[in-house]
Each structure stands twice: as C-alpha cells, then as structure tokens.
Design an enzyme around this catalytic site. Structure first.
Site, PDB file in Angstrom:
ATOM      1  N   SER A  85      47.223  33.894  43.821  1.00 21.60           N
ATOM      2  CA  SER A  85      47.973  33.516  45.111  1.00 21.60           C
ATOM      3  C   SER A  85      47.706  32.212  45.479  1.00 21.60           C
ATOM      4  CB  SER A  85      47.948  34.585  46.375  1.00 21.60           C
ATOM      5  OG  SER A  85      46.502  34.792  46.445  1.00 21.60           O
TER       6      SER A  85
ATOM      7  N   TYR B 281      26.256  33.070  46.832  1.00 22.69           N
ATOM      8  CA  TYR B 281      27.224  32.722  45.828  1.00 22.69           C
ATOM      9  C   TYR B 281      26.687  32.331  44.528  1.00 22.69           C
ATOM     10  CZ  TYR B 281      31.497  29.848  44.262  1.00 22.69           C
ATOM     11  OH  TYR B 281      32.363  29.369  43.854  1.00 22.69           O
TER      12      TYR B 281
HETATM   13  P1  NAP Z   1      40.506  30.369  47.166  1.00 24.05           P
HETATM   14  O1  NAP Z   1      41.386  29.131  47.234  1.00 24.05           O
HETATM   15  O2  NAP Z   1      39.711  30.800  48.203  1.00 24.05           O
HETATM   16  O3  NAP Z   1      41.358  31.393  46.316  1.00 24.05           O
HETATM   17  C1  NAP Z   1      40.747  32.692  46.147  1.00 24.05           C
HETATM   18  C2  NAP Z   1      41.570  33.594  45.486  1.00 24.05           C
HETATM   19  O4  NAP Z   1      40.996  34.938  45.237  1.00 24.05           O
HETATM   20  C3  NAP Z   1      42.840  34.042  46.429  1.00 24.05           C
HETATM   21  O5  NAP Z   1      44.008  34.142  45.361  1.00 24.05           O
HETATM   22  C4  NAP Z   1      42.341  35.512  47.024  1.00 24.05           C
HETATM   23  O6  NAP Z   1      43.472  36.362  47.458  1.00 24.05           O
HETATM   24  C5  NAP Z   1      41.724  35.940  45.950  1.00 24.05           C
HETATM   25  N1  NAP Z   1      40.579  37.006  46.300  1.00 24.05           N
HETATM   26  C6  NAP Z   1      39.467  36.980  47.126  1.00 24.05           C
HETATM   27  N2  NAP Z   1      38.993  37.937  47.362  1.00 24.05           N
HETATM   28  C7  NAP Z   1      39.684  39.009  46.576  1.00 24.05           C
HETATM   29  C8  NAP Z   1      39.641  40.453  46.121  1.00 24.05           C
HETATM   30  N3  NAP Z   1      38.719  41.232  46.752  1.00 24.05           N
HETATM   31  N4  NAP Z   1      40.556  40.653  45.254  1.00 24.05           N
HETATM   32  C9  NAP Z   1      41.604  40.297  44.621  1.00 24.05           C
HETATM   33  N5  NAP Z   1      41.726  38.748  44.927  1.00 24.05           N
HETATM   34  C10 NAP Z   1      40.784  38.304  45.934  1.00 24.05           C
HETATM   35  O7  NAP Z   1      39.477  30.140  45.631  1.00 24.05           O
HETATM   36  P2  NAP Z   1      39.540  28.879  44.755  1.00 24.05           P
HETATM   37  O8  NAP Z   1      38.799  27.861  45.098  1.00 24.05           O
HETATM   38  O9  NAP Z   1      40.965  28.952  44.043  1.00 24.05           O
HETATM   39  O10 NAP Z   1      38.434  29.581  43.575  1.00 24.05           O
HETATM   40  C11 NAP Z   1      38.960  30.564  42.602  1.00 24.05           C
HETATM   41  C12 NAP Z   1      37.715  30.922  41.775  1.00 24.05           C
HETATM   42  O11 NAP Z   1      36.891  29.716  41.308  1.00 24.05           O
HETATM   43  C13 NAP Z   1      36.495  31.593  42.563  1.00 24.05           C
HETATM   44  O12 NAP Z   1      35.899  32.543  41.668  1.00 24.05           O
HETATM   45  C14 NAP Z   1      35.514  30.632  42.884  1.00 24.05           C
HETATM   46  O13 NAP Z   1      34.207  31.022  43.192  1.00 24.05           O
HETATM   47  C15 NAP Z   1      35.572  29.611  41.845  1.00 24.05           C
HETATM   48  N6  NAP Z   1      35.143  28.354  41.937  1.00 24.05           N
HETATM   49  C16 NAP Z   1      35.891  27.529  42.845  1.00 24.05           C
HETATM   50  C17 NAP Z   1      35.345  26.143  42.964  1.00 24.05           C
HETATM   51  C18 NAP Z   1      35.869  25.304  43.910  1.00 24.05           C
HETATM   52  O14 NAP Z   1      35.175  24.171  44.053  1.00 24.05           O
HETATM   53  N7  NAP Z   1      37.226  25.504  44.599  1.00 24.05           N
HETATM   54  C19 NAP Z   1      34.089  25.682  42.188  1.00 24.05           C
HETATM   55  C20 NAP Z   1      33.455  26.644  41.181  1.00 24.05           C
HETATM   56  C21 NAP Z   1      34.119  27.946  41.090  1.00 24.05           C
HETATM   57  P3  NAP Z   1      44.032  36.087  49.068  1.00 24.05           P
HETATM   58  O15 NAP Z   1      44.990  34.788  48.750  1.00 24.05           O
HETATM   59  O16 NAP Z   1      44.982  37.281  49.140  1.00 24.05           O
HETATM   60  O17 NAP Z   1      42.976  35.889  49.832  1.00 24.05           O
END
Ligand code: NAP
Length: 245
Positions: free
Chosen positions: A15, A153
C-alpha cells in the site's frame, strides 16, 4: 511485451513505500498483481483504482500464520497458482537495547521475520506442485552490518538472509528460487521518521550520494521475479548506492 507478462505475483505490504513501487512496476511489466496491507485501506483502494486492471488489494496481517494461510488459499482459489511471492511487509520500532521492551522485540520479529516464514511455508506446496516460483524476501543492509538502536530490526533482517539461503538450498532442485534484497536507505515513510542531520550523515557515507528511491528497489525485484534471473538463487542483492562497499 513486459518482463512479467502472465505472472501471478503476490506482494505483502503493497500500500505504501517500496511495496507500492513494486506493485506499480510489476503492473507496468504485465503482471497480475495481488498485494496486501495491514490497515491503509484507503491508500490500497486508491492504488487499485489508479492502476485499473490486473491489481487486487487484500487486507491481511502477514505476522499472523492463519491469516497468511487464508490469503494463499484465496489467491490460489482465484488464480490457480502464484509465480512470485515478495515478502516485503515490515516495520521498525527503534530504541537502544537498554530501553527495548519485550513487546518491541516481539512485534518487529513477528512482522518482519515470522511473516516470511508464514507466507513461505504456505506457498511452498502450490509452488512445488507447479515446479516453479520465485520468492523474494526484503532484508536490509542493516541486517548485514547492524545499526545502533535497531537490534530488533537488524536481527529480523539478518534472520531473513539465513532463511532465504536455507530455502534456496532446500528447493532449488524443484525449480523454485529464493533470494533476498538488501536495500540501503530508501526514501519512504519509514525513513521520513529520521531527522535531516541523520539523513545527511547517511548520505555522506553513500558513494552515489543520495538516498535510494523505492523504484530503485522495485527494479531489482523485477529482475529477480523475471526469467532473466533463472540461474540466481540464495543470493542477497544489495540496492544501497554502494553503502556496503
Ligand atoms: P513503509 O513505507 O512503512 O510501508 C510498509 C508496508 O508494509 C505498508 O504497506 C504496510 O501496510 C505494510 N505492513 C506493515 N505491517 C504489516 C503487516 N503486519 N501485515 C501486512 N502488511 C504490513 O515501509 P518501506 O520503507 O516501504 O519498507 C518496505 C520493506 O523494505 C520493509 O520490509 C523494510 O524493512 C524494508 N526496507 C526498507 C528500507 C528503507 O530505507 N525504507 C531499507 C531497507 C529495507 P499499511 O500501509 O497498512 O500499514
């Protein structure tokens, strides 16, 4: 012709942020995209309306084993197979270890790591029947080199790497691949929580001298989901502007 034409792709956490970019990119490459979210139903509905076709949003808590089973069952009932699973859903709940509560530890491990077990476990039989599939697990560079204030994390993301390599070894002979992606610092809601000074200190250490975009990660996912990566499994692909170099 798209790189993912006719592929049925399930993406958790689609999302917002990286997940949303993956949904958009996969859709553009011709995939049938099913994505989940936890609570942002308005954003999920808006994304489906924007893309128009070949996109379905489903509310499903990835950290819940039964919910993950029901999700896979429902998707298989409708589409008969799942070619690509991206375990992308994730959260942070940062604090120094001295202050970290048991609940903060459990929640991050459940959403980030147990979710990967939940979905992979339940998708394995359908993928084994099809004798094909690509599983992509979203780790992080933090899972490789750690980060103060993120022990929960970092542990979850390091766990994903060991999990992905083990699964690759278990099922490589059955035509199923499993890889991890380790993004660096990507501009999303997750990193918007960081103050400007912290962001700048990260950028100073990134050879490409900028935070990554969600689309940078989505491009890597297209590669691992497509038939262009047929001989790649058990790998961790860093998408981090050279941060880990
Ligand atoms: P984000 O913008 O916070 O989005 C998180 C997504 O995960 C949202 O769609 C959220 O849904 C969903 N979510 C959270 N808890 C959930 C659950 N229990 N069941 C189903 N869906 C759930 O995060 P992002 O930055 O895009 O990160 C995405 C992935 O990449 C994560 O695994 C994160 O650890 C990894 N990552 C991110 C970064 C970074 O710098 N951003 C770096 C390394 C790795 P809702 O919208 O409904 O809350």
């Amino acid at each position: 012709m798209g790189l993912l034409d006719n592929k049925i792709c399930l993406i958790t956490g689609g999302s917002r942020g990286i997940g949303e970019a993956i949904v958009r990119r996969f859709h553009a490459e011709g995939a049938e995209v099913i994505f989940t979210y936890r609570s942002s139903s308005e954003k999920a509905d808006a994304l489906v309306a924007d893309l128009g076709s070949r996109t379905t949003a489903m509310q499903s808590d990835a950290s819940n084993f039964e919910a993950a089973g029901k999700l896979i069952e429902d998707v298989i009932a409708k589409y008969e197979r799942i070619d690509v699973l991206i375990n992308n859903a994730g959260i942070t709940d940062d604090t120094l270890m001295l202050r970290m509560s048991e609940d903060q530890w459990d929640r991050v491990i459940d959403v980030n790591l147990k979710s990967v077990f939940n979905l992979t476990k339940q998708i394995l039989r359908p993928m084994l029947r099809a004798r094909s599939g690509s599983i992509i697990n979203m780790s992080s560079v933090v899972g490789v080199f750690g980060n103060a204030g993120q022990a929960n994390y970092a542990a979850s993301k390091a766990g994903i790497i060991g999990f992905s390599k083990s699964i690759a070894k278990e099922i490589g002979s059955r035509g199923i691949r499993c890889n991890a992606i380790a993004p660096g610092f990507i501009s999303t809601d997750m990193t918007d929580e960081l103050d400007e000074k912290t962001k700048q200190s990260y950028i100073d250490n990134i050879p490409i001298k900028r935070l990554g975009e969600a689309t940078d990660v989505a491009d890597g996912c297209v590669f691992l989901a497509s038939d262009m990566s047929q001989y790649i499994t058990g790998q961790v692909i860093s998408i981090c502007g050279g941060l880990n170099t």
